[in-house]
Design a protein around this motif. Sequence first.
Motif, PDB file in Angstrom:
ATOM      1  N   LYS A 173       0.832  -1.212   0.000  1.00 53.38           N
ATOM      2  CA  LYS A 173       0.000   0.000   0.000  1.00 53.38           C
ATOM      3  C   LYS A 173       0.866   1.261   0.000  1.00 53.38           C
ATOM      4  O   LYS A 173       0.533   2.258  -0.643  1.00 53.38           O
ATOM      5  N   THR A 226       0.561   4.250  -8.450  1.00 52.85           N
ATOM      6  CA  THR A 226      -0.809   4.371  -8.945  1.00 52.85           C
ATOM      7  C   THR A 226      -1.354   5.789  -8.772  1.00 52.85           C
ATOM      8  O   THR A 226      -1.854   6.398  -9.716  1.00 52.85           O
ATOM      9  N   ALA A 275      -7.015  -9.006  -2.824  1.00 55.74           N
ATOM     10  CA  ALA A 275      -8.113  -8.059  -2.601  1.00 55.74           C
ATOM     11  C   ALA A 275      -8.411  -7.909  -1.110  1.00 55.74           C
ATOM     12  O   ALA A 275      -8.662  -6.805  -0.619  1.00 55.74           O
ATOM     13  N   LYS A 296      -6.067  -3.759 -15.920  1.00 60.60           N
ATOM     14  CA  LYS A 296      -7.246  -3.704 -15.066  1.00 60.60           C
ATOM     15  C   LYS A 296      -8.434  -3.114 -15.826  1.00 60.60           C
ATOM     16  O   LYS A 296      -8.264  -2.453 -16.850  1.00 60.60           O
ATOM     17  N   GLU A 312       2.058   1.919  -3.467  1.00 51.68           N
ATOM     18  CA  GLU A 312       0.998   2.327  -4.401  1.00 51.68           C
ATOM     19  C   GLU A 312       0.895   3.845  -4.566  1.00 51.68           C
ATOM     20  O   GLU A 312       0.493   4.328  -5.616  1.00 51.68           O
ATOM     21  N   ARG A 329      -9.385  -4.062  -1.075  1.00 51.30           N
ATOM     22  CA  ARG A 329      -9.964  -3.604  -2.330  1.00 51.30           C
ATOM     23  C   ARG A 329     -11.402  -4.081  -2.443  1.00 51.30           C
ATOM     24  O   ARG A 329     -11.720  -5.213  -2.071  1.00 51.30           O
ATOM     25  N   GLU A 330     -12.264  -3.226  -2.978  1.00 49.53           N
ATOM     26  CA  GLU A 330     -13.680  -3.565  -3.085  1.00 49.53           C
ATOM     27  C   GLU A 330     -13.929  -4.617  -4.160  1.00 49.53           C
ATOM     28  O   GLU A 330     -14.779  -5.480  -3.996  1.00 49.53           O
ATOM     29  N   GLU A 331     -13.189  -4.543  -5.273  1.00 50.96           N
ATOM     30  CA  GLU A 331     -13.387  -5.479  -6.363  1.00 50.96           C
ATOM     31  C   GLU A 331     -12.158  -6.367  -6.527  1.00 50.96           C
ATOM     32  O   GLU A 331     -11.031  -5.922  -6.349  1.00 50.96           O
ATOM     33  N   THR A 332     -12.444  -7.628  -6.867  1.00 52.95           N
ATOM     34  CA  THR A 332     -11.367  -8.571  -7.138  1.00 52.95           C
ATOM     35  C   THR A 332     -11.071  -8.571  -8.629  1.00 52.95           C
ATOM     36  O   THR A 332     -11.991  -8.576  -9.446  1.00 52.95           O
ATOM     37  N   GLU A 333      -9.807  -8.555  -8.968  1.00 56.10           N
ATOM     38  CA  GLU A 333      -9.429  -8.572 -10.384  1.00 56.10           C
ATOM     39  C   GLU A 333      -9.927  -9.852 -11.042  1.00 56.10           C
ATOM     40  O   GLU A 333      -9.788 -10.951 -10.493  1.00 56.10           O
TER      41      GLU A 333
END
Length: 601
Positions: free
Chosen positions: A110, A117, A484, A587, A113, A489-493
């Motif tokens: 994190k 990102t 995730a 992504k 990131e 993270r809210e969504e999984t890749e």
Amino acid sequence: MDGTFGFENDFDQEYDDQIGSNSISSLRDGTLFLVDCSSSMFVRAEVEDKTLFEKCMKAIQNMYQQKIYGSDKDFLGIVFFGTEQNNTSEDFPHIYTLQELDQPSAERIKEIEQFSTNFDFKNFRQEYGNSNEYALNKVFWWCSNMFSLITQKLDTRRIMLFTRKDHPHENDKTLEKLAKNKSKDLYDVGIILEVVPVVLEGEKFDFSKFYADALMLSEEEIKLLPDPAENFEELEKTVRSKDHKRRPYTHLNLEFDNNLSISCSVFNLVRECSKPTKIKLDKKTNVETKTVTRRFNPDTGEILFASDTKLALDIFGKRIAFEQDEIKSIKRFGNPALRLIGFKDLKTIKPYLYVKPGHFLYPDEKSIEGSTTLFGALLQKCLEKEKFILCEMICRINTPPRLVALYPQQEEVEEKIQMIPPGFHVLYLPFADDIRQIDRMVETKKNPEVAELFTKCINKLKFKYSPEDFKNPALQKLWFEIEAIALAREETEQVEDLTLPDNSRIEKRAGHFLDNIISELRLPEKSAQAKSKRKTDQSGGTLIKKTKNNEEIDVMSEAKAGTLEKLTVAKLKEFIKEHKISAKGTKKDDLVREIYAYLGL
């Protein structure tokens, strides 16, 4: 009585475990990522949205994640140099330790990131700053000090330097000399220095100006170096190749007779990558539980220790017990080595002789001087004569001998990158006891017309296969879920399962021949198959559940409606591939942004 002599559970399983990847799991690697933060790193190409610095940090972040998946015991750290601020000491200016050497974790990822990102250059300049006044000798000295503080034993210590400058101290010969001397000191204490050039498109990175001396590279070695990475995919590939472990499974002597032998390193090239072992925890406290095995005397209930038990075999109704010394002598067949038996034609190796995954043999000059020369001559002659070497192989003192074939492999180089190394593949061969005789052979009726149709169908469906193109979807899904959860993270890749057949392409390329085969063999028509209880697709493949991927979706209409986010990653990638769009990421958000930009929406 079978050939295992009844002790297969005593050492055969242990032997297989040693050969597997778990045999080296206790060893740790240490890697320091050294990132140049001078002003030259904060530029970007016109067609890209990330600076060179951001690309480096993204590659490092991915390496952290890969380490968590496969080598979570390794030590990783990040050091910035060329910064205005420093958190080291007055003796080491313009050096900022972002992360000490430690095991990778979600919290550390994190922290990275924010540079890879959600990077904010203004905040970076305020907190760290940029400077060109650094001294590389002090940077290397600080990295060496960081390794010296690690109390655990490290199998490999590596510094990976990301920079755009091929001549960092061009105007100061004193600093240049000090930096070269310090890099050689790193080599003397066993620290490997790797340089990862990061440049803009069209730029060159000349190792001969500085890093050839610092890394002690010859002119021939410089010529073999790959070109600098110009995009993120190339950069990530370069980082992974430099970090890749080249650790041998074991070292063995190849013995020609009692007076002549060469030393070789044995590597494992292919091993099944399994899921992590499940750990049982106490339901109330989450403390890891331990399994304890105890043996009891069935008559008295007394607890028995190892010294109170013996191993025995039931042979022809009589039980024969063995002492520990006798069992050890049964296990031992000689010292570990490869012993030459003879040479055979390569064509005598048949696919059905495969027993289990083998190894790769490479010379080890450190143990016996001259091994590389003799090994190279032997390899060249085996390739010229089209012969393989038949050997007896004993890997460990307590492992049984195996019959192996040393199959020669020629080196292949493409664009200065070694694609296939020279050496011998160690192929396990079966013993006579392992070969089964099939008494009954089933004769089949030959139909030349159908055979011709199948030949044409096969030729239409041929493609260039490489196992590196297919990732295990089960493992990918597991790691994405864990990632995730760990990174909140809210969504999984989404996992792209590349093992599924591309039914539309199969139908397009070979549908006509498949229809003819169905007609010739009088198989049920496709329309009849579709009405069966288990739904099938047009090429006859079974579908368990109908999903959005199987429906015809107009991506352009979805884009104009502003609902691209509802489509799957696989569908978005398919559209990008068909229209040859240059995507910067994998992504969903990246893919959606690229499609909108392509359509001008």
